[in-house]
Design an enzyme around this catalytic site. Structure first.
Site, mmCIF file in Angstrom:
data_model
loop_
_atom_site.group_PDB
_atom_site.id
_atom_site.type_symbol
_atom_site.label_atom_id
_atom_site.label_comp_id
_atom_site.label_asym_id
_atom_site.label_seq_id
_atom_site.Cartn_x
_atom_site.Cartn_y
_atom_site.Cartn_z
ATOM 1 C CD GLU A 177 73.441 114.478 93.068
ATOM 2 O OE1 GLU A 177 72.440 115.314 92.658
ATOM 3 O OE2 GLU A 177 74.209 114.546 91.921
ATOM 4 C CE LYS A 219 72.422 111.074 92.462
ATOM 5 N NZ LYS A 219 71.537 110.534 91.298
ATOM 6 C CB SER A 261 77.515 106.771 86.517
ATOM 7 O OG SER A 261 76.643 107.801 85.747
ATOM 8 N N GLY A 262 78.307 110.125 87.502
ATOM 9 C CA GLY A 262 79.527 111.284 87.234
ATOM 10 C C GLY A 262 80.455 111.475 85.855
ATOM 11 N N GLY A 263 79.955 110.920 85.046
ATOM 12 C CA GLY A 263 80.921 110.640 83.141
ATOM 13 C C GLY A 263 81.717 109.441 83.515
ATOM 14 N NE ARG A 292 76.756 111.766 82.844
ATOM 15 C CZ ARG A 292 76.921 112.900 83.330
ATOM 16 N NH1 ARG A 292 78.178 113.269 82.359
ATOM 17 N NH2 ARG A 292 77.714 113.182 84.420
HETATM 18 P P1 13P Z 1 75.245 110.104 87.066
HETATM 19 O O1 13P Z 1 74.845 109.049 87.031
HETATM 20 O O2 13P Z 1 75.090 110.532 84.958
HETATM 21 O O3 13P Z 1 76.740 111.323 86.928
HETATM 22 O O4 13P Z 1 74.278 111.151 86.943
HETATM 23 C C1 13P Z 1 73.483 111.452 88.639
HETATM 24 C C2 13P Z 1 72.544 112.805 88.476
HETATM 25 O O5 13P Z 1 71.180 112.329 89.269
HETATM 26 C C3 13P Z 1 73.666 114.330 88.285
HETATM 27 O O6 13P Z 1 72.983 114.631 89.302
#
Ligand code: 13P
Length: 344
Positions: A177, A219, A261-263, A292
């Site tokens: 990721e 990811k 999803s990153g915010g 999130r």
């Molecule tokens: P988000 O979808 O909230 O960005 O989180 C995914 C995640 O695993 C962050 O490391």
């Protein structure tokens, strides 16, 4: 454990209609999220919350796997069943976050590198004995004035590749990721350039460390304008830029891309994933590994109260159902509105 097991795990996680729930928030992160909805963060409240998510009726229709945090993989439900066994009982594959978070990278002001390689082989052995079948390691790339630098990208890519190689040695399927953060006022075009460079270095290092591409998942972030940018979030523009970036950097041997999803809001993340799947022609399965964007409405509705568990589970189920539709390119605003009406 053979290469075939790694490949099977990767393929099962990106099975039709399914995606991954990231429920691996570190204690610091979940404490921040809880505090935003007025919930005290203790081992018990964290357990109650995750028990609520995992015991959601029929959630296995949409989830192939769940990424756990170290505390959670050791916890049991209020009835004494290990949370990881609740997942296995539903046919959901348990995974585990194994990085130890970020630290400032020496000589690179404002940039961070992810730690956690020391003792990793031994930690992986313990997680494998507990039944985890896959792992996650997150690198954090910040867009700023003159950053990210090449030195920072290479350091993070190298650590991710060492992690992925160790996972495969131990029979655990690695999710790699590299997250380019949405923070900042940069344009979508700048995010595309930075994400392209990030993924380029990531796959170069994965090659150097002899990582089996068929036995891993990527990811990444979607290519989006910065949170402080004045650009609108246009799903077609996001989908085109994201697919172009992936096509230029990610070998077709990788079975799947599972987005964070990153915010983004749940609606944005779902709409963007849907737009990509509607464009078709990608050599990889494109699905979700959201935290999130799957949990947001449910966490808010739950607010730490037992009497809210049912409504929270309904909201969680709805977000997972919508994300599953987006994974097939079948999501629509009509579906979103119908869902909102139900929950409103
Ligand atoms: P988000 O979808 O909230 O960005 O989180 C995914 C995640 O695993 C962050 O490391």
């Amino acid at each position: 454990m053979t290469d075939l097991d790694l490949i099977t795990t990767a393929q099962e996680l990106v099975a039709e209609r399914k995606g991954i729930l990231a429920a691996d928030e570190s204690t610091g992160t979940i404490t921040r999220r809880f505090s935003a909805v007025g919930v005290e963060s203790t081992p018990e409240t964290r357990r109650d919350y995750r028990q609520m998510l995992f015991t959601t009726p029929r959630i296995e229709t949409f989830l192939s796997g769940v990424i756990l945090y170290d505390e959670t993989i050791r916890q049991s439900t209020t009835d004494g069943v290990l949370l990881r066994d609740v997942l296995v009982g539903k046919g959901i594959i348990p995974g585990i976050k194994v990085d130890m978070g970020t630290t400032e990278l020496a000589n690179f002001p404002g940039e961070v590198v992810t730690e956690g390689l020391d003792g990793l082989r031994e930690r992986l052995a313990e997680y494998r004995d507990m039944g985890a079948r896959f792992c996650k390691w997150r690198a954090v790339i910040r867009i700023g004035d003159g950053t990210p630098t090449r030195g920072n990208l290479v350091a993070n890519a190298h650590a991710m590749a060492r992690y992925a190689a160790l996972c495969q040695e131990m029979g655990l399927m690695p999710i790699v990721e590299p997250e380019v953060l949405m923070d900042g006022d940069h344009t979508l075009e700048r995010c595309e350039r930075v994400t392209t460079a990030t993924l380029h270095h990531t796959f170069e290092q994965l090659f150097e460390q002899r990582v089996l591409l068929e036995g891993m998942l990527l990811k990444p972030n979607m290519v989006v304008p910065g949170k402080g940018s004045l650009e609108d979030m246009d799903p077609t523009a996001v989908a085109e830029a994201t697919l172009r970036t992936l096509q230029r950097t990610v070998p077709a041997a990788v079975p799947g891309v599972v987005f964070l999803s990153g915010g983004q809001t749940p609606e944005q993340a779902t709409m963007n994933l849907n737009a990509m799947n509607q464009m078709g022609e990608a050599p990889w399965e494109l699905t979700f590994s959201f935290a999130r964007a799957l949990q947001g409405p449910a966490m808010e509705a739950w607010s730490g109260k037992a009497e809210n568990v049912q409504i929270a589970q309904e909201l969680f189920y709805q977000r997972a159902q919508l994300a599953s539709a987006a994974r097939e390119g079948e999501y629509s605003e009509t579906m979103e509105r119908a869902t909102t009406r139900l929950s409103g």
